[in-house]
Design a protein around this motif. Structure first.
Motif: not given
Length: 325
Positions: A147-163
């Protein structure tokens, strides 16, 4: 068309997702945006979440609200359903209750995933990430390497989120993050916490993490599901212990340095949660992250390593074993 980000000075309509067992953040966080009905808050929170109406009712009215931002939509799936979402809406002045999370898309500018089960966050957040909506995702972001890899992939693709964990914003510890010179080189910390590693471990981790920064090397969890005992080591030479357990009360942070020591505790939950939400709105308006995403990645690796160690007999798990890409 790709959504515009950051959102600037526009009036912000925010959706909020819930709930999970033991976590009533949709009630309290929404109240921090919208104000609240104290009678309804007592009615639905007193039995299981009495601290919420307690700390909300202590606040002067001029501390409630975030200019230009309101929680306008709520949806509960999983642990609770529409009936509890409607209770939350009455308690926290939320005008719209929807049956499916996806019903918020096109109606809100951003979404808060106010659930603390990291194993669920990829699927809870996927519709909004794919729709380009910026998000705040409650702690812990994830519990697994996949799941960490999924969120990092989304982030690399330009997703905007913080936690983040709210513990980072406790008013008693904030000064120490930038200035603890009187303690000298840090040698040991103990960060006790309530409940279980899967959900509350990140509270203990993020409470102490800014004092050391990135550079944790290994984690050992010699405890059990019910009673956690996590040992960590930082490249600076500082060791960290995190004792926690179901039915145990957390305390704060004990810090031992070469020149001095201190114990830090805090009782103002409202300040920490409100600052967390203020920072989210600032992020939405400016794109400026309150916490570097690289910090969040390392903290998630600590959580994942603690689970892996416990499941593998308490062995020492190197953070280098865990990949984010």
């Amino acid at each position: 068309m790709k959504p515009v980000f950051p959102l600037g000075d526009k009036e912000l309509k925010i959706g909020i997702l819930g709930m999970t067992e033991g976590n009533a953040h949709p009630f309290s966080w929404s109240a921090m945006y919208n104000d609240f009905n104290l009678e309804e808050m007592h009615k639905w929170c007193d039995e299981l979440y009495p601290t919420i109406p307690n700390y909300l009712s202590k606040q002067p009215k001029d501390t409630i609200g975030i200019p230009g931002a309101h929680v306008t939509h709520v949806c509960f799936t999983g642990y609770e359903d529409r009936a509890m979402a409607e209770n939350c809406a009455r308690a926290s002045n939320i005008p719209n209750v929807v049956d499916k999370p996806e019903d918020m898309i096109g109606e809100v500018d951003a979404v808060i995933c106010a659930t603390d089960v990291g194993d669920e966050h990829v699927e809870r957040c996927r519709p909004f990430i794919e729709a380009g909506l910026p998000m705040f995702i409650d702690k812990p972001l994830v519990n697994t390497e996949e799941d960490l890899k999924t969120f990092v992939k989304w982030r690399d693709e330009g997703a905007h989120f913080i936690t983040s964990s709210s513990m980072r914003y406790c008013k008693s510890i904030e000064p120490y993050y930038k200035n603890h010179y009187e303690l000298g080189k840090l040698r040991y910390m103990c960060s006790p916490m309530a409940k279980k590693w899967e959900t509350y471990g990140i509270h203990a981790v993020e409470y102490m993490f800014p004092m050391l920064g990135r550079g944790f090397e290994w984690v050992m969890n010699t405890g059990t599901y019910e009673s956690t005992m996590v040992h960590c080591y930082h490249k600076s030479g500082c060791y960290v212990d995190i004792p926690m357990g179901i039915g145990m009360c957390g305390y704060g942070l004990m810090v031992l340095g070469e020149k001095g020591s201190t114990c830090i505790s805090d009782g103002d939950s409202y300040y920490a949660f409100k600052k967390q939400m203020d920072n989210f709105v600032h992020y939405l308006r400016t794109g400026e992250e309150p916490v570097p995403f690289e910090d969040s990645i390392e903290m998630m690796k600590i959580i994942i390593a603690g689970l892996r160690s416990r499941n593998e007999g308490g062995r020492k798990v190197m953070l280098s074993e865990i990949s984010e890409r």
